[in-house]
Design a protein around this motif. Structure first.
Motif, PDB file in Angstrom:
ATOM      1  N   ILE A  32       0.833  -1.261   0.099  1.00 43.58           N
ATOM      2  CA  ILE A  32       0.281  -0.162  -0.152  1.00 43.58           C
ATOM      3  C   ILE A  32       0.806   0.995   0.412  1.00 43.58           C
ATOM      4  N   GLY A  33       2.187   1.123   0.307  1.00 44.23           N
ATOM      5  CA  GLY A  33       3.227   2.255   0.103  1.00 44.23           C
ATOM      6  C   GLY A  33       3.058   3.376   1.768  1.00 44.23           C
ATOM      7  N   VAL A  34       2.683   2.758   2.486  1.00 48.52           N
ATOM      8  CA  VAL A  34       2.591   3.772   3.698  1.00 48.52           C
ATOM      9  C   VAL A  34       3.461   4.054   3.953  1.00 48.52           C
ATOM     10  N   PRO A  35       3.570   5.518   4.373  1.00 50.53           N
ATOM     11  CA  PRO A  35       4.854   5.239   4.766  1.00 50.53           C
ATOM     12  C   PRO A  35       5.694   5.373   6.823  1.00 50.53           C
ATOM     13  N   VAL A  36       6.509   3.997   6.954  1.00 55.95           N
ATOM     14  CA  VAL A  36       6.683   4.297   7.751  1.00 55.95           C
ATOM     15  C   VAL A  36       8.454   3.484   8.595  1.00 55.95           C
ATOM     16  N   LYS A  37       8.522   3.483   9.792  1.00 52.20           N
ATOM     17  CA  LYS A  37      10.132   3.699   9.803  1.00 52.20           C
ATOM     18  C   LYS A  37       9.584   2.127  10.827  1.00 52.20           C
ATOM     19  N   VAL A  38      10.846   1.743  10.179  1.00 44.79           N
ATOM     20  CA  VAL A  38      10.475   0.252  10.536  1.00 44.79           C
ATOM     21  C   VAL A  38      12.253  -0.101  11.645  1.00 44.79           C
ATOM     22  N   ARG A  39      11.388  -1.295  12.723  1.00 42.81           N
ATOM     23  CA  ARG A  39      12.695  -1.122  13.393  1.00 42.81           C
ATOM     24  C   ARG A  39      12.857  -2.342  14.272  1.00 42.81           C
ATOM     25  N   GLU A  40      14.400  -3.128  13.597  1.00 36.72           N
ATOM     26  CA  GLU A  40      14.898  -4.278  14.283  1.00 36.72           C
ATOM     27  C   GLU A  40      14.844  -4.319  15.561  1.00 36.72           C
ATOM     28  N   ALA A  41      13.340  -4.631  16.615  1.00 36.68           N
ATOM     29  CA  ALA A  41      13.475  -4.922  17.617  1.00 36.68           C
ATOM     30  C   ALA A  41      14.303  -6.137  17.944  1.00 36.68           C
ATOM     31  N   SER A  42      15.106  -6.022  19.137  1.00 36.65           N
ATOM     32  CA  SER A  42      15.553  -6.970  20.247  1.00 36.65           C
ATOM     33  C   SER A  42      15.201  -7.384  21.388  1.00 36.65           C
ATOM     34  N   ASN A  43      13.979  -7.368  21.771  1.00 38.69           N
ATOM     35  CA  ASN A  43      13.870  -7.802  23.024  1.00 38.69           C
ATOM     36  C   ASN A  43      11.851  -7.277  23.317  1.00 38.69           C
ATOM     37  N   PRO A  44      11.471  -8.404  22.903  1.00 38.30           N
ATOM     38  CA  PRO A  44       9.756  -8.119  23.279  1.00 38.30           C
ATOM     39  C   PRO A  44       9.171  -8.021  24.425  1.00 38.30           C
ATOM     40  N   PHE A  45       9.905  -7.931  25.005  1.00 42.68           N
ATOM     41  CA  PHE A  45       9.593  -8.006  26.382  1.00 42.68           C
ATOM     42  C   PHE A  45       8.443  -7.638  27.052  1.00 42.68           C
ATOM     43  N   PHE A  46       9.173  -5.803  26.593  1.00 43.69           N
ATOM     44  CA  PHE A  46       8.270  -5.195  27.031  1.00 43.69           C
ATOM     45  C   PHE A  46       7.437  -4.392  26.221  1.00 43.69           C
ATOM     46  N   THR A  47       7.016  -5.018  24.648  1.00 46.40           N
ATOM     47  CA  THR A  47       5.998  -4.787  24.058  1.00 46.40           C
ATOM     48  C   THR A  47       4.560  -5.147  25.012  1.00 46.40           C
ATOM     49  N   PRO A  48       3.298  -4.661  23.896  1.00 48.69           N
ATOM     50  CA  PRO A  48       2.182  -4.871  25.466  1.00 48.69           C
ATOM     51  C   PRO A  48       1.919  -6.377  24.647  1.00 48.69           C
ATOM     52  N   LYS A  49       2.332  -7.518  24.129  1.00 54.45           N
ATOM     53  CA  LYS A  49       1.809  -8.816  24.678  1.00 54.45           C
ATOM     54  C   LYS A  49       2.984  -9.642  24.483  1.00 54.45           C
ATOM     55  N   GLY A  50       4.593  -8.935  24.114  1.00 52.66           N
ATOM     56  CA  GLY A  50       5.243  -9.464  24.495  1.00 52.66           C
ATOM     57  C   GLY A  50       5.421 -10.280  23.095  1.00 52.66           C
ATOM     58  N   THR A  51       4.881  -9.952  22.080  1.00 54.36           N
ATOM     59  CA  THR A  51       5.540 -10.885  20.629  1.00 54.36           C
ATOM     60  C   THR A  51       5.745  -9.533  19.955  1.00 54.36           C
ATOM     61  N   LEU A  52       5.892  -9.453  19.028  1.00 50.38           N
ATOM     62  CA  LEU A  52       6.109  -8.928  17.147  1.00 50.38           C
ATOM     63  C   LEU A  52       5.371  -9.526  16.155  1.00 50.38           C
ATOM     64  N   PRO A  53       4.681  -9.122  15.634  1.00 55.16           N
ATOM     65  CA  PRO A  53       5.323  -7.710  15.631  1.00 55.16           C
ATOM     66  C   PRO A  53       4.569  -6.602  16.349  1.00 55.16           C
ATOM     67  N   VAL A  54       4.815  -4.638  16.438  1.00 54.88           N
ATOM     68  CA  VAL A  54       4.236  -3.758  17.319  1.00 54.88           C
ATOM     69  C   VAL A  54       4.318  -2.624  16.113  1.00 54.88           C
ATOM     70  N   MET A  55       3.209  -2.298  15.360  1.00 59.84           N
ATOM     71  CA  MET A  55       2.443  -0.767  14.912  1.00 59.84           C
ATOM     72  C   MET A  55       2.175  -0.019  15.699  1.00 59.84           C
ATOM     73  N   ARG A  56       3.379   1.011  16.004  1.00 57.36           N
ATOM     74  CA  ARG A  56       2.004   2.256  16.393  1.00 57.36           C
ATOM     75  C   ARG A  56       1.949   3.324  15.344  1.00 57.36           C
ATOM     76  N   ASP A  57       0.913   4.057  15.599  1.00 60.45           N
ATOM     77  CA  ASP A  57       0.986   5.160  15.066  1.00 60.45           C
ATOM     78  C   ASP A  57      -0.120   6.420  16.319  1.00 60.45           C
ATOM     79  N   GLY A  58       1.170   7.077  16.878  1.00 54.10           N
ATOM     80  CA  GLY A  58       0.559   8.266  17.969  1.00 54.10           C
ATOM     81  C   GLY A  58       0.246   7.302  19.202  1.00 54.10           C
ATOM     82  N   ARG A  59      -0.817   7.780  20.008  1.00 52.25           N
ATOM     83  CA  ARG A  59      -1.377   6.506  20.673  1.00 52.25           C
ATOM     84  C   ARG A  59      -2.210   5.419  20.135  1.00 52.25           C
ATOM     85  N   THR A  60      -2.071   4.731  19.079  1.00 53.56           N
ATOM     86  CA  THR A  60      -2.179   3.388  18.512  1.00 53.56           C
ATOM     87  C   THR A  60      -1.673   2.616  18.138  1.00 53.56           C
ATOM     88  N   VAL A  61      -1.700   1.591  19.348  1.00 51.79           N
ATOM     89  CA  VAL A  61      -0.299   0.602  19.145  1.00 51.79           C
ATOM     90  C   VAL A  61      -1.881  -1.093  19.123  1.00 51.79           C
TER      91      VAL A  61
END
Length: 317
Positions: A32-61
Motif C-alpha cells: 500500500i506504500g504507507v510511510p513507515v519507520k521499520v525497526r528491528e527489535a531485540s527484546n519483545p519483553f516490553f511490547t504490549p503482548k510480549g510479541t512482535l510485530p508492534v505497529m505504533r501510530d501516535g497513541r494507537t498500538v
C-alpha cells in the motif's frame, strides 16, 4: 496520522523478517506504500503482548495483521478495494484454509522438528535477541508450537506419524493455492491484495531458510508458479534486502574459501582458535555460574531463613 513505526523481528537469508506475522504486516505495508519507520527489535519483553510485530501510530498500538489492515483501511490505505464481494469472501475462506492446513506444518517445520530448531530456528531468533532473552524466547515459542501439535494430534502420538500427516495436509493446501493462482501474477487480478501478503509471508521463509529437514520447503520450491510468486514479490518489494544478503553471502563464501586455504597451511593457527573459543566458553559459563551463586547468596541474605538463623543463635546465648 503521526509517523507510523513498526517493530519487527530482524531479517535473515534475504528475508526482511524471519517471522511469519512480521512478514505479513511488512509486506502489506509495502503493497500500500504507507510511510513507515521499520525497526528491528531485540527484546519483545516490553511490547504490549510480549510479541512482535508492534505497529505504533501516535497513541494507537496494534499487534496483529488483522488489526493493522483494518486500521490502515480507516486511514484510506488498502489493497483490497479492487476486490468484489465474491473475491473478498474467497480470500477470507482461503486465509482460514491456510490457518487450518499450512500453519501447523509451518510451525512444525520451524519449531517442532528438532533438527531444524537446533540448526536454523533457535540460532536465528537467538541472534535477534539480547542476553538473557535469547535463551528464553526460542524455548518459549517452541513450547507453544509443541502444545499446538499436541492439541491437534494428542501428546503421545508418534512424531513421525504427525510429520507425515501434517505435511500431507500442507501439500494438499499448497496444490490448491497453486491451482488458484495459475499463471496470474496475483491471486485476485493484476493487483496485490492482503491475501497475497499472507501467502508470501508463509512461503518466503520456506523458500529462503536453509532447513536441515527441508521436506516442506522442497515441496514449495517444487511448485513452479508459487516459487515465481515468491520471487516476484521479493524482487518488487524487498530487492534491497535480497541484494544486500547476496552481497554479504558472496563475501562470506569468498572469505571462507580463503580461510580454508590458510587453515590448510597453518593447522596450528586453527587449533589455537579452537582452544581460544573453548576457553572463552568456559570463562563465560564460570561467570554465569558465579553470578548465579552471588545472586542466590544475596537472596538468602534477605530471606526469613537468614534472619531466623541469627535469631536462633541469640536465643542459644
Amino acid at each position: 496520522m503521526a509517523s507510523i513505526e513498526l517493530d519487527i523481528w530482524r531479517g535473515e537469508w534475504g528475508l526482511a523478517s524471519i517471522d511469519l506475522e512480521c512478514l505479513k504486516v511488512l509486506t502489506y505495508m509495502k503493497f500500500i506504500g504507507v510511510p513507515v519507520k521499520v525497526r528491528e527489535a531485540s527484546n519483545p519483553f516490553f511490547t504490549p503482548k510480549g510479541t512482535l510485530p508492534v505497529m505504533r501510530d501516535g497513541r494507537t498500538v496494534l499487534t496483529n495483521f488483522e488489526e493493522v489492515v483494518a486500521y490502515l483501511k480507516s486511514l484510506h490505505y488498502s489493497t483490497d478495494v479492487h476486490l468484489n464481494q465474491k473475491q473478498a469472501a474467497e480470500a477470507s475462506a482461503f486465509t482460514q484454509y491456510l490457518r487450518d492446513k499450512l500453519y501447523p506444518a509451518y510451525q512444525y517445520a520451524w519449531w517442532v522438528d528438532e533438527k531444524n530448531y537446533g540448526d536454523i530456528t533457535r540460532p536465528a531468533y537467538a541472534k535477534a535477541l539480547q542476553i538473557p532473552f535469547n535463551f528464553y524466547y526460542p524455548s518459549k515459542y517452541q513450547s507453544s508450537a509443541k502444545a499446538m501439535v499436541d492439541a491437534l494430534f494428542g501428546e503421545h502420538t508418534d512424531l513421525k506419524e504427525i510429520e507425515k500427516t501434517i505435511y500431507s495436509e500442507a501439500e494438499k493446501c499448497l496444490k490448491t493455492l497453486s491451482d488458484r493462482l495459475g499463471e496470474s501474477e496475483y491471486f485476485f487480478g493484476n493487483r496485490p491484495s492482503s491475501f497475497d501478503a499472507i501467502v508470501f509471508a508463509y512461503l518466503a521463509p520456506l523458500v529462503k531458510a536453509p532447513f536441515s529437514n527441508a521436506t516442506l520447503a522442497n515441496h514449495v520450491k517444487g511448485i513452479a508458479n508459487l516459487s515465481r510468486f515468491v520471487a516476484r514479490i521479493g524482487q518488487k518489494n524487498f530487492r534491497s534486502v535480497t541484494d544486500d544478503y547476496n552481497r554479504v553471502d558472496s563475501k562470506k563464501k569468498s572469505q571462507g574459501t580463503q580461510s580454508e586455504r590458510e587453515a590448510a597451511h597453518f593447522p596450528h593457527q586453527t587449533r589455537n582458535k579452537l582452544l581460544a573459543a573453548v576457553f572463552a566458553a568456559l570463562a563465560m559459563t564460570g561467570y554465569a555460574v558465579a553470578n548465579g551463586m552471588f545472586q542466590d547468596l544475596k537472596d538468602f541474605e534477605h530471606s526469613q531463613h537468614y534472619n531466623d538463623m541469627f535469631e536462633n543463635e541469640e536465643d542459644d546465648n
